[in-house]
Design an enzyme around this catalytic site. Structure first.
Site, PDB file in Angstrom:
ATOM      1  N   SER A 230      10.851   2.477  -1.517  1.00 43.38           N
ATOM      2  CA  SER A 230      10.981   1.030  -1.643  1.00 43.38           C
ATOM      3  C   SER A 230       9.657   0.380  -2.029  1.00 43.38           C
ATOM      4  CB  SER A 230      11.481   0.421  -0.342  1.00 43.38           C
ATOM      5  OG  SER A 230      10.593   0.686   0.722  1.00 43.38           O
ATOM      6  N   LYS A 231       8.543   0.973  -1.668  1.00 41.65           N
ATOM      7  CA  LYS A 231       7.244   0.460  -2.080  1.00 41.65           C
ATOM      8  C   LYS A 231       6.891   0.935  -3.478  1.00 41.65           C
ATOM      9  CE  LYS A 231       6.590  -1.325   1.993  1.00 41.65           C
ATOM     10  NZ  LYS A 231       6.695  -2.776   2.196  1.00 41.65           N
ATOM     11  N   ALA A 232       7.170   2.209  -3.785  1.00 42.95           N
ATOM     12  CA  ALA A 232       6.760   2.789  -5.062  1.00 42.95           C
ATOM     13  C   ALA A 232       7.575   2.265  -6.229  1.00 42.95           C
ATOM     14  CB  ALA A 232       6.879   4.313  -4.999  1.00 42.95           C
TER      15      ALA A 232
END
Length: 303
Positions: A230-232
């Protein structure tokens, strides 16, 4: 002995952007576990943090879930409408002496190693937070359906838990406990990034006299460097206009047999095949790496 309550699960995304692959894995896994038990699957929008929310994201996520065939039971719950319920729970904790106003700044807490164990003498602020009092030696253990027994010394790992932030916003830990109880949730199936949050939620359930649901924490999807997907790939939403590739990838991430859904021609057919062959024992316990070739490719393809 009374009969156990019928299975009721839920999916609870935050409206911080479009539905992505990690969210789809959590949604599909929780939907399958609810439906294979003959239970309900509820949808809750965790819109507690307006500064982080993206306009229109909640409705876009709901439409995407429908396009993937993941239809929910009952009305959609919005946490932003439930402040009175959180305030009532907080009042009970304050009246019992289980919660207290905290005037410490972030720098004060950082000076304690990031774990709040006592308030700094003389600290005063106009907008104090409210915390749950966690006694020394407070160890909470539970059995996770996928990870087995998990135990945490909440006092040393977390410290006194924020219930209402200094900016007046409700903390996730309090809201999720109040809402799971209000919705009659019997089983919480979600990503393993929330595994460490579960002991503090169980502690809150105990303090509020609420029942504790069963828990299962699904594998996180990570990139080649091990960073949470979800961050990448926050800018790479799943493609609701072409749902089968993303459903198939989420199915594989859950450790299931790709051949079982290979002949599906639409979301409804895919979910029928998936439900008929879903095997909880195949779900990986650790994180699942997304193939390198997909790191920068949106899949016509998330505590």
């Amino acid at each position: 002995m009374p009969a156990p309550a019928p299975y009721r699960g839920r999916f609870a995304p935050s409206p911080t952007g479009p539905l992505h692959l990690g969210s789809l894995v959590a949604a599909l896994g929780s939907w399958l576990m609810a439906r294979r038990s003959g239970g309900e699957w509820r949808l809750r929008v965790e819109d507690l943090d307006p500064p982080r929310e993206v306009a229109g994201a909640a409705q876009a996520q709901i439409r995407a879930l429908a396009a993937f065939g993941l239809r929910h039971d009952g009305e959609v719950e919005y946490q932003s409408t439930r402040g009175a319920h959180y305030a009532a729970a907080l009042g009970r904790l304050l009246d019992a002496g289980d919660a207290f106003e905290c005037h410490c700044s972030r720098a004060d807490v950082a000076g304690q190693g990031g774990v709040h164990r006592h308030c700094v003498a003389g600290a005063r602020r106009a907008d104090p937070a409210v915390r749950l009092r966690v006694p020394d030696g407070c160890v909470i253990a539970f059995d996770d359906a996928l990870h087995g027994q998990v135990a945490q010394d909440v006092a040393t790992a977390v410290g006194d838990i924020v219930l209402r932030r200094a900016d007046g916003l409700w903390a996730y830990q309090l809201a999720v406990v109040v809402d799971d109880a209000a919705q009659g949730i019997t089983d919480v199936v979600r990503g393993a990034d929330l595994l460490d949050s579960t002991p503090r939620q169980i502690l809150l359930q105990q303090r509020l006299g609420l029942s504790t649901p069963r828990y299962a924490h699904l594998p996180l999807v990570v990139d080649a460097s091990g960073h949470k997907l979800s961050k990448a790939l926050a800018a790479s939403p799943v493609d609701a206009a072409a749902p089968l590739p993303a459903l198939a990838l989420a199915w594989r991430i859950l450790g299931q047999d790709p051949d079982a859904v290979a002949t599906a021609t639409g979301p409804a057919g895919f979910l029928d095949c998936a439900l008929a062959t879903f095997d909880v024992t195949r779900i990986p316990r650790g994180p699942v790496r997304l193939p390198a070739a997909m790191h920068n490719t949106p899949v016509a393809h998330r505590d």
